[in-house]
Design a protein around this motif. Structure first.
Motif, PDB file in Angstrom:
ATOM      1  N   GLY A 189       0.828  -1.212   0.000  1.00  0.00           N
ATOM      2  CA  GLY A 189       0.000   0.000   0.000  1.00  0.00           C
ATOM      3  C   GLY A 189       0.858   1.256   0.000  1.00  0.00           C
ATOM      4  O   GLY A 189       0.545   2.239  -0.673  1.00  0.00           O
ATOM      5  N   SER A 190       1.960   1.209   0.733  1.00  0.00           N
ATOM      6  CA  SER A 190       2.876   2.354   0.776  1.00  0.00           C
ATOM      7  C   SER A 190       3.528   2.592  -0.583  1.00  0.00           C
ATOM      8  O   SER A 190       3.690   3.742  -1.011  1.00  0.00           O
ATOM      9  N   CYS A 191       3.894   1.506  -1.265  1.00  0.00           N
ATOM     10  CA  CYS A 191       4.445   1.635  -2.620  1.00  0.00           C
ATOM     11  C   CYS A 191       3.434   2.331  -3.527  1.00  0.00           C
ATOM     12  O   CYS A 191       3.781   3.248  -4.281  1.00  0.00           O
ATOM     13  N   SER A 192       2.186   1.890  -3.440  1.00  0.00           N
ATOM     14  CA  SER A 192       1.131   2.475  -4.268  1.00  0.00           C
ATOM     15  C   SER A 192       0.951   3.958  -3.943  1.00  0.00           C
ATOM     16  O   SER A 192       0.840   4.797  -4.849  1.00  0.00           O
ATOM     17  N   LEU A 193       0.932   4.289  -2.658  1.00  0.00           N
ATOM     18  CA  LEU A 193       0.828   5.699  -2.253  1.00  0.00           C
ATOM     19  C   LEU A 193       1.957   6.527  -2.851  1.00  0.00           C
ATOM     20  O   LEU A 193       1.722   7.622  -3.379  1.00  0.00           O
ATOM     21  N   ALA A 194       3.177   6.018  -2.739  1.00  0.00           N
ATOM     22  CA  ALA A 194       4.348   6.780  -3.188  1.00  0.00           C
ATOM     23  C   ALA A 194       4.332   7.008  -4.695  1.00  0.00           C
ATOM     24  O   ALA A 194       4.595   8.122  -5.164  1.00  0.00           O
TER      25      ALA A 194
END
Length: 159
Positions: free
Chosen positions: A74-79
């Motif tokens: 999810g953090s990868c997607s956010l970034a």
């Protein structure tokens, strides 16, 4: 401590990709992890239910790994969504990631009945590959750390 994620990236995933047991909003039996920004870091909150007991009073390690894994992707997607000029809630479909590798280090037993907080720091290592360093806290106690390498979901998966 603020524990509510208003605009989670998982809320933006198309229905076909919102079924993950960990973070899928459409999985009725899932955990519904929700990842959002907290400054330049990412955050996910979760209070594991009693069914995730390792031994009485402590959270099962697989549940911790699942939280770190979903928080990482999810953090990868956010970034990448932010790099592309968007934020959750903007109406744009965010990129989806799959886990290329997951490494979890258990530092202390994680107590049951405590709100857990996963905090991520994201690093781009390739246009389609991102790394997230995750710290998992129970209250103020650091219980586990993790590293997730996520890759952009191949286009062939999205057809």
């Amino acid at each position: 401590m603020k524990t509510e994620i208003i605009n989670a990236i998982q809320d933006e995933y198309p229905d076909d990709f919102a079924w993950c047991y960990g973070c899928g909003r459409l999985n009725a039996n899932g955990n519904h992890f929700r990842t959002g920004w907290h400054g330049d870091e990412t955050v996910t909150f979760n209070q594991p239910s009693e069914e995730y007991t390792a031994i009485p009073g402590f959270v099962y390690g697989g549940a911790i790994a699942s939280l770190i894994d979903c928080h990482g992707t999810g953090s990868c997607s956010l970034a990448l969504h932010r790099k592309n000029g968007f934020e959750p809630g903007s109406g744009e479909v965010p990129p989806r990631f799959v886990t290329a590798s997951l490494n979890v280090n258990y530092l202390k037993p994680t107590p049951q009945g405590t709100l857990l907080k996963a905090v991520g720091r994201v690093e781009e290592i390739h246009p389609k590959k991102w790394k997230v360093f995750v710290e998992l806290f129970a209250d103020d106690t650091l219980c586990a750390t993790g590293e997730v390498v996520g890759v952009v979901m191949p286009a062939s998966f999205m057809k």
